[in-house]
Design a protein around this motif. Structure first.
Motif, mmCIF file in Angstrom:
data_model
loop_
_atom_site.group_PDB
_atom_site.id
_atom_site.type_symbol
_atom_site.label_atom_id
_atom_site.label_comp_id
_atom_site.label_asym_id
_atom_site.label_seq_id
_atom_site.Cartn_x
_atom_site.Cartn_y
_atom_site.Cartn_z
ATOM 1 N N ARG A 40 -2.155 2.449 -12.554
ATOM 2 C CA ARG A 40 -2.788 3.369 -10.833
ATOM 3 C C ARG A 40 -1.913 2.781 -10.210
ATOM 4 N N ASP A 41 -0.963 0.915 -9.886
ATOM 5 C CA ASP A 41 -0.803 1.090 -8.709
ATOM 6 C C ASP A 41 1.150 0.688 -9.100
ATOM 7 N N THR A 42 1.678 1.407 -8.384
ATOM 8 C CA THR A 42 2.548 1.152 -8.576
ATOM 9 C C THR A 42 3.391 0.546 -7.541
ATOM 10 N N GLN A 59 2.721 6.712 -10.801
ATOM 11 C CA GLN A 59 1.629 6.464 -10.326
ATOM 12 C C GLN A 59 0.755 7.626 -11.151
#
Length: 312
Positions: A40-42, A59
């Motif tokens: 969800r958070d690159t 993502q």
């Protein structure tokens, strides 16, 4: 020869990150597979570390089905898991996530799904234990995946050694005499399959090395089986403290569990005590799965020493 694209969902979590790191670092697998790390958070530092080792970052979120087609485009092999929702409705949420994922995977012509599954308490106990939803739902998702027109394999981790930092951490004796206790409802001979969950990649790597061999297989993944007396003796050895196991009455133990998960967690311990974490063939299942790991597994003593484990 072109590489097969292997996607790892949850690449910042223990299982996903271990899997991505293992494939990127393995001399053979890194030549056979290109890694797409999905989170969800690159911007997460763990994702940036994977990028520095050659992973592609994407993502996506299992709760956002619209993000899944792009994440799975061109993917041949994929590892994914659903996460227990301790606030409630875990069966509903995990099932929804898994079905959205599988629909997207089939639409993108994914060839092989590796799912982080679990044992099936309701089935193992013939319906006696009805509330271990955080196990049952993953087993039901596995059953669903097996019906789909895609190859699959299943990694089912035992009890995490990391739990000795939290709910299984030894507590000081109420007498104040300097001794410590680990307490639950297990018998003195109850065996717990323990795994350093950061070893996940060693099993997923084995599947990727021989995907045809492991198609349809269920890996009861643990480094070994330990009684709590044995675990406490190892903690004593590492910490120099006196650590003992204490079996509690069922109702007393239930009182220590968080209200929202009291019955599921209580029945999980009943499963381990009365039926075995993986059922009556647990010892054979764990022994076979242990032999499949692609490199040396971390034992409890080695884990505790690596963690510079203390009790206080």
């Amino acid at each position: 020869m072109s590489k097969s694209l292997f996607a790892v969902f949850g690449a910042t979590g223990n299982q996903g990150n271990s899997t991505a790191q293992f494939v990127l670092n393995d001399p053979e697998l890194s030549q056979r597979y290109a890694v797409r790390a999905i989170s969800r958070d690159t911007s997460n530092p763990k994702m940036q570390d994977l990028k520095s080792k050659g992973a592609e970052l994407v993502q996506a979120d299992l709760d956002d089905p619209s993000s899944l087609p792009a994440a799975l485009k061109g993917v041949e092999f994929v590892f994914f898991m659903t996460t227990t929702q301790y606030q409630g409705n875990t069966r509903e949420i995990e099932t929804r996530q898994a079905k959205s994922f599988c629909e997207a995977a089939l639409a993108q012509s994914v060839k092989y799904i590796i799912f982080s599954s679990m044992s099936h308490p309701y089935k193992i106990t013939k319906g006696v234990l009805k509330n271990v939803e955080h196990f049952d739902d993953k087993a039901e998702i596995e059953q669903y995946i097996r019906t789909l027109p895609v190859k699959s394999a299943f990694f089912a981790p035992g009890s995490f050694m990391q739990n000795f930092h939290s709910r299984m951490k030894p507590r000081p004796s109420y007498t104040g005499d300097g001794t410590y206790f680990v307490a639950n409802i297990g018998n003195s001979d109850t065996k717990y399959p323990l795994i350093d969950i950061t070893d996940t990649g060693k099993w997923i790597g084995a599947i990727l090395a021989s995907p045809e061999e492991y198609e349809g297989k269920f890996l009861a993944a643990a480094e070994g089986l330990y009684t709590m007396d044995e675990a406490c003796a190892i903690i004593e050895k590492v910490t120099g403290k006196t650590v003992k196991y204490q079996q509690l009455p069922d109702e007393m133990f239930k009182g220590f569990l968080p209200e929202g998960m009291r019955e599921p967690l209580y029945e999980m311990f009943v499963l381990q005590r009365d039926y075995g974490y993986y059922g009556e063939t647990m010892e054979e299942q764990v022994a076979w799965a242990r032999e499949q790991a692609r490199s040396k597994l971390i034992g409890l003593e080695e884990f505790l020493r690596r963690e510079k484990y203390t009790v206080e």
